[in-house]
Design a protein around this motif. Structure first.
Motif, mmCIF file in Angstrom:
data_model
loop_
_atom_site.group_PDB
_atom_site.id
_atom_site.type_symbol
_atom_site.label_atom_id
_atom_site.label_comp_id
_atom_site.label_asym_id
_atom_site.label_seq_id
_atom_site.Cartn_x
_atom_site.Cartn_y
_atom_site.Cartn_z
ATOM 1 N N PRO A 175 -29.879 42.134 -32.351
ATOM 2 C CA PRO A 175 -28.835 42.787 -31.537
ATOM 3 C C PRO A 175 -28.999 42.507 -30.045
ATOM 4 C CG PRO A 175 -29.722 44.311 -33.163
ATOM 5 C CD PRO A 175 -30.619 43.119 -33.160
ATOM 6 N N PHE A 176 -30.246 42.461 -29.557
ATOM 7 C CA PHE A 176 -30.486 42.171 -28.152
ATOM 8 C C PHE A 176 -30.179 40.713 -27.845
ATOM 9 C CE2 PHE A 176 -32.749 46.121 -28.412
ATOM 10 C CZ PHE A 176 -32.627 46.660 -27.139
ATOM 11 N N LYS A 177 -30.475 39.829 -28.794
ATOM 12 C CA LYS A 177 -30.205 38.409 -28.584
ATOM 13 C C LYS A 177 -28.708 38.185 -28.391
ATOM 14 C CE LYS A 177 -32.507 35.731 -31.236
ATOM 15 N NZ LYS A 177 -32.961 34.909 -32.394
ATOM 16 N N VAL A 178 -27.894 38.911 -29.160
ATOM 17 C CA VAL A 178 -26.437 38.786 -29.044
ATOM 18 C C VAL A 178 -25.975 39.303 -27.689
ATOM 19 C CG1 VAL A 178 -24.229 39.566 -29.970
ATOM 20 C CG2 VAL A 178 -26.065 38.898 -31.529
ATOM 21 N N SER A 179 -26.497 40.464 -27.279
ATOM 22 C CA SER A 179 -26.071 41.041 -25.995
ATOM 23 C C SER A 179 -26.580 40.235 -24.812
ATOM 24 C CB SER A 179 -26.560 42.491 -25.882
ATOM 25 O OG SER A 179 -27.974 42.535 -25.761
ATOM 26 N N ALA A 180 -27.664 39.477 -25.009
ATOM 27 C CA ALA A 180 -28.230 38.691 -23.910
ATOM 28 C C ALA A 180 -27.407 37.456 -23.600
ATOM 29 C CB ALA A 180 -29.668 38.283 -24.253
ATOM 30 N N LEU A 181 -26.566 37.026 -24.558
ATOM 31 C CA LEU A 181 -25.766 35.829 -24.342
ATOM 32 C C LEU A 181 -24.786 36.053 -23.191
ATOM 33 C CD1 LEU A 181 -24.963 34.828 -28.045
ATOM 34 C CD2 LEU A 181 -26.599 33.745 -26.487
ATOM 35 N N GLY A 182 -24.906 35.263 -22.165
ATOM 36 C CA GLY A 182 -24.001 35.361 -21.025
ATOM 37 C C GLY A 182 -24.260 36.532 -20.114
ATOM 38 N N SER A 183 -25.332 37.296 -20.347
ATOM 39 C CA SER A 183 -25.632 38.462 -19.514
ATOM 40 C C SER A 183 -26.558 38.064 -18.368
ATOM 41 C CB SER A 183 -26.296 39.561 -20.354
ATOM 42 O OG SER A 183 -26.776 40.599 -19.528
ATOM 43 N N ARG A 184 -26.178 38.419 -17.146
ATOM 44 C CA ARG A 184 -27.019 38.104 -15.994
ATOM 45 C C ARG A 184 -28.319 38.897 -16.024
ATOM 46 N NH1 ARG A 184 -23.870 38.665 -10.522
ATOM 47 N NH2 ARG A 184 -23.286 40.653 -11.496
ATOM 48 N N ASP A 185 -28.280 40.106 -16.603
ATOM 49 C CA ASP A 185 -29.474 40.943 -16.645
ATOM 50 C C ASP A 185 -30.576 40.320 -17.494
ATOM 51 O OD1 ASP A 185 -28.577 42.946 -14.954
ATOM 52 O OD2 ASP A 185 -27.552 44.005 -16.569
ATOM 53 N N TRP A 186 -30.196 39.600 -18.532
ATOM 54 C CA TRP A 186 -31.186 38.989 -19.415
ATOM 55 C C TRP A 186 -31.439 37.528 -19.060
ATOM 56 C CZ3 TRP A 186 -34.179 41.732 -22.577
ATOM 57 C CH2 TRP A 186 -33.757 43.021 -22.919
ATOM 58 N N SER A 187 -30.792 37.055 -18.018
ATOM 59 C CA SER A 187 -30.974 35.669 -17.589
ATOM 60 C C SER A 187 -31.960 35.643 -16.419
ATOM 61 C CB SER A 187 -29.629 35.057 -17.175
ATOM 62 O OG SER A 187 -29.811 33.719 -16.767
ATOM 63 N N ILE A 188 -33.247 35.679 -16.744
ATOM 64 C CA ILE A 188 -34.304 35.599 -15.738
ATOM 65 C C ILE A 188 -34.900 34.206 -15.825
ATOM 66 C CG2 ILE A 188 -36.527 36.512 -14.993
ATOM 67 C CD1 ILE A 188 -35.723 39.204 -16.163
ATOM 68 N N ASP A 189 -34.611 33.391 -14.831
ATOM 69 C CA ASP A 189 -35.000 31.978 -14.885
ATOM 70 C C ASP A 189 -35.118 31.462 -13.458
ATOM 71 O OD1 ASP A 189 -35.395 29.312 -15.398
ATOM 72 O OD2 ASP A 189 -33.816 29.162 -16.904
ATOM 73 N N THR A 190 -36.315 31.126 -13.034
ATOM 74 C CA THR A 190 -36.482 30.610 -11.686
ATOM 75 C C THR A 190 -36.026 29.156 -11.615
ATOM 76 O OG1 THR A 190 -38.707 29.687 -11.958
ATOM 77 C CG2 THR A 190 -38.548 32.048 -11.462
ATOM 78 N N ASP A 191 -35.754 28.699 -10.414
ATOM 79 C CA ASP A 191 -35.557 27.271 -10.223
ATOM 80 C C ASP A 191 -36.906 26.571 -10.417
ATOM 81 O OD1 ASP A 191 -32.865 27.588 -9.593
ATOM 82 O OD2 ASP A 191 -33.300 27.884 -7.458
ATOM 83 N N TRP A 192 -36.847 25.284 -10.699
ATOM 84 C CA TRP A 192 -38.075 24.505 -10.784
ATOM 85 C C TRP A 192 -38.680 24.376 -9.388
ATOM 86 C CZ3 TRP A 192 -40.672 22.888 -15.016
ATOM 87 C CH2 TRP A 192 -39.996 22.852 -16.231
ATOM 88 N N MET A 193 -39.954 24.641 -9.253
ATOM 89 C CA MET A 193 -40.670 24.372 -8.007
ATOM 90 C C MET A 193 -41.349 23.014 -8.171
ATOM 91 S SD MET A 193 -43.715 26.529 -6.151
ATOM 92 C CE MET A 193 -44.250 26.096 -4.489
ATOM 93 N N ASN A 194 -41.105 22.104 -7.235
ATOM 94 C CA ASN A 194 -41.614 20.744 -7.347
ATOM 95 C C ASN A 194 -42.492 20.388 -6.154
ATOM 96 O OD1 ASN A 194 -39.815 19.540 -9.715
ATOM 97 N ND2 ASN A 194 -38.447 20.712 -8.389
ATOM 98 N N TRP A 195 -43.569 19.674 -6.405
ATOM 99 C CA TRP A 195 -44.395 19.131 -5.340
ATOM 100 C C TRP A 195 -45.181 17.937 -5.885
ATOM 101 C CZ3 TRP A 195 -45.833 23.370 -8.169
ATOM 102 C CH2 TRP A 195 -47.143 23.405 -8.669
ATOM 103 N N THR A 196 -45.780 17.178 -4.989
ATOM 104 C CA THR A 196 -46.557 16.009 -5.385
ATOM 105 C C THR A 196 -48.027 16.215 -5.037
ATOM 106 O OG1 THR A 196 -46.162 14.889 -3.272
ATOM 107 C CG2 THR A 196 -44.604 14.455 -5.061
ATOM 108 N N PHE A 197 -48.905 15.550 -5.771
ATOM 109 C CA PHE A 197 -50.332 15.608 -5.459
ATOM 110 C C PHE A 197 -50.983 14.291 -5.852
ATOM 111 C CE2 PHE A 197 -50.823 16.283 -9.908
ATOM 112 C CZ PHE A 197 -52.155 16.040 -10.225
ATOM 113 N N LEU A 198 -52.130 14.036 -5.256
ATOM 114 C CA LEU A 198 -52.900 12.817 -5.523
ATOM 115 C C LEU A 198 -54.058 13.165 -6.437
ATOM 116 C CD1 LEU A 198 -52.824 9.812 -4.598
ATOM 117 C CD2 LEU A 198 -54.615 10.425 -2.928
ATOM 118 N N SER A 199 -54.102 12.539 -7.611
ATOM 119 C CA SER A 199 -55.143 12.858 -8.586
ATOM 120 C C SER A 199 -56.498 12.372 -8.090
ATOM 121 C CB SER A 199 -54.835 12.216 -9.946
ATOM 122 O OG SER A 199 -54.835 10.816 -9.829
ATOM 123 N N ALA A 200 -57.537 13.142 -8.457
ATOM 124 C CA ALA A 200 -58.895 12.787 -8.033
ATOM 125 C C ALA A 200 -59.520 11.790 -8.987
ATOM 126 C CB ALA A 200 -59.759 14.042 -7.956
ATOM 127 N N GLY A 201 -59.139 11.853 -10.246
ATOM 128 C CA GLY A 201 -59.721 10.938 -11.232
ATOM 129 C C GLY A 201 -61.101 11.396 -11.665
#
Length: 205
Positions: A175-201
């Motif tokens: 029942p919650f899965k159905v109500s979560a469809l299209g609901s902003r309250d159940w849509s908790i999703d951050t943007d991707w955080m991106n960065w670069t790094f140099l591996s040490a090996g």
């Protein structure tokens, strides 16, 4: 006198589960009827990847304010699941970047009425808290999460790291899965955080 044997039929089991189903449906309807509140979107405030002995580990801080609907579902005993996704990619000028590492950290937040405590499961690790706020603080402060071994990355090469945190609606009760469809309250999703790094090996021995 003939012997009588008590038995439980599938029908009787369904009738026994009917009140529980009605309570669950009532809870879902009450949450749907709540007014929508403006909320601060979740975001990853800080992220880094470090070499620790023979591994690469991620540290991150996540800004997360659960809205009243999600909080109320947890306080009524509904298990809510969250995911932290991490990717390490190798840039390629001639084609799409190659995904070298793809890892996911699983969280489960639940309330136990008998002990009046909130339980946070991070992978196979479990911890109990007196308040939901304390459980959320621990969940959103990621420390020393192993995502790769040193030998999985080429020494001295530049890599892209991507990190994202989200609520997983697929594991909610139906029942919650159905109500979560299209609901902003159940849509908790951050943007991707991106960065670069140099591996040490791998260190030479």
């Amino acid at each position: 006198m003939p012997n009588t044997t008590a038995s439980t039929t599938p029908c009787s089991r369904k009738l026994a589960d009917f009140p529980r189903l009605l309570r669950l449906i009532g809870l879902v309807l009450s949450l749907i009827a709540w007014p929508v509140h403006a909320q601060t979107p979740a975001r990853i405030a800080y992220g880094e990847i470090q070499r620790e002995n023979g591994d690469y580990v991620i540290n991150a801080d996540i800004d997360l304010n659960l809205n009243p609907r999600v909080e109320d579902a947890i306080r009524h005993g509904i298990a809510v699941y969250f995911l932290l996704d991490a990717r390490i990619e190798s840039p390629r000028w001639y084609w799409l970047d190659e995904t070298v590492v793809s890892e996911t950290l699983n969280y489960r937040v639940t309330y136990h009425a008998l002990t009046r405590s909130f339980r946070l499961a991070i992978g196979s690790f479990h911890q109990s808290f007196d308040s939901l706020e304390a459980a959320v603080r621990t969940m959103t402060r990621v420390r020393r999460w192993r995502v790769a071994g040193v030998d999985e990355l080429e020494p001295g090469q530049s890599y892209k790291v991507a990190l994202r945190f989200r609520l997983d609606p697929d594991l909610l009760p139906r029942p919650f899965k159905v109500s979560a469809l299209g609901s902003r309250d159940w849509s908790i999703d951050t943007d991707w955080m991106n960065w670069t790094f140099l591996s040490a090996g791998v260190s030479a021995e």
